[in-house]
Design a protein around this motif. Sequence first.
Motif, PDB file in Angstrom:
ATOM      1  N   VAL A   1      -3.909   7.408  -0.061  1.00 42.76           N
ATOM      2  CA  VAL A   1      -2.623   7.017  -0.646  1.00 42.76           C
ATOM      3  C   VAL A   1      -2.369   7.887  -1.861  1.00 42.76           C
ATOM      4  O   VAL A   1      -3.093   7.802  -2.842  1.00 42.76           O
ATOM      5  N   SER A   2      -1.371   8.738  -1.779  1.00 44.89           N
ATOM      6  CA  SER A   2      -1.076   9.652  -2.886  1.00 44.89           C
ATOM      7  C   SER A   2      -0.563   8.888  -4.102  1.00 44.89           C
ATOM      8  O   SER A   2       0.003   7.811  -3.982  1.00 44.89           O
ATOM      9  N   ASP A   3      -0.799   9.457  -5.286  1.00 45.47           N
ATOM     10  CA  ASP A   3      -0.236   8.861  -6.490  1.00 45.47           C
ATOM     11  C   ASP A   3       1.260   9.092  -6.531  1.00 45.47           C
ATOM     12  O   ASP A   3       1.993   8.332  -7.149  1.00 45.47           O
ATOM     13  N   ARG A   4       1.712  10.137  -5.879  1.00 46.31           N
ATOM     14  CA  ARG A   4       3.146  10.420  -5.797  1.00 46.31           C
ATOM     15  C   ARG A   4       3.703   9.668  -4.596  1.00 46.31           C
ATOM     16  O   ARG A   4       3.719  10.174  -3.482  1.00 46.31           O
ATOM     17  N   ALA A   5       4.143   8.450  -4.823  1.00 37.73           N
ATOM     18  CA  ALA A   5       4.587   7.609  -3.718  1.00 37.73           C
ATOM     19  C   ALA A   5       5.683   6.673  -4.192  1.00 37.73           C
ATOM     20  O   ALA A   5       5.407   5.636  -4.765  1.00 37.73           O
TER      21      ALA A   5
ATOM     22  N   LEU B   1       5.474   3.010  -3.485  1.00 34.69           N
ATOM     23  CA  LEU B   1       4.488   2.359  -4.335  1.00 34.69           C
ATOM     24  C   LEU B   1       5.102   2.046  -5.700  1.00 34.69           C
ATOM     25  O   LEU B   1       4.919   0.952  -6.225  1.00 34.69           O
TER      26      LEU B   1
END
Lengths: 122, 122
Positions: free
Chosen positions: A5-9, A12
Amino acid sequence: MNHMVSDRAPNLDRVFHALAHPARRSILRRLAAGELNLSELAQPLRMTFPAASKHVRVLERARLVRRRVSGRQHRCRLHAAPLQEAVLWTEQFRQQWEGRFQTLDALLEDMKSETRGPSRRR
Amino acid sequence: MNHMVSDRAPNLDRVFHALAHPARRSILRRLAAGELNLSELAQPLRMTFPAASKHVRVLERARLVRRRVSGRQHRCRLHAAPLQEAVLWTEQFRQQWEGRFQTLDALLEDMKSETRGPSRRR
DNA sequence: AAATTATTAAACCAGGTGGTTGACTTTTTC
DNA sequence: GAAAAAGTCAACCACCTGGTTTAATAATTT
């Protein structure tokens, strides 16, 4: 599977932001018990109807709530799937965090081995 | 134990809010690997130093990060405990949400029993 | 047809967010 | 002691948030 799960989402971002207000958490909790329309959702919140309506829209942006217009009523239904991504992020984070101690443990283990002689592990 | 996490929980607000920005999630992730000072944290973020510094302060307000000044450097360390409350809320929510299907299952079960005769359960 | 109910829309407000720049303090290095 | 490095602070900006009020729209009830 095992998809990072990317931090750039942006999803999210929206989900976590949706969870960051007590009124919205309250709405989600009550929707977990079943479908409710806007006035039912707004009633126990200590704010005006339009304010409550805005909170619901924040939840819709996060795709946590869906609305189905039925006559003059807007019936809202919970859609928990996007929460899963948030749980996943937290879970991965926890693993990374706990993994840190694991490597520390491994290091200590290695140091102990060193004192008993050179390690045979490769 | 089994302490209900209230929807009215300012800590929870701050933690979820802290998680709702990619830069802050990135900071947390990197802090999970170990202590870092501000400039190390800021460097990979594509923003000015003061902006990054503000993000760290948001994390500190959520008590997810602690800072220890050492000379001219501010060394930051992760403190994962407050995250636990957030996980707990999500967990309780999930249980409530799944419980809804359980009661539906129980109802269907009861209905089946009804067709075979009155239930003996109390 | 009129009144009521459920909801949106628009205007407004105070305050927060996320970012910048420029000036400043403190500590370390040369 | 001068230069460089690590950070802070304050001012500013555009925009978002969380709330209000008042007015408007749409569906239902009487």
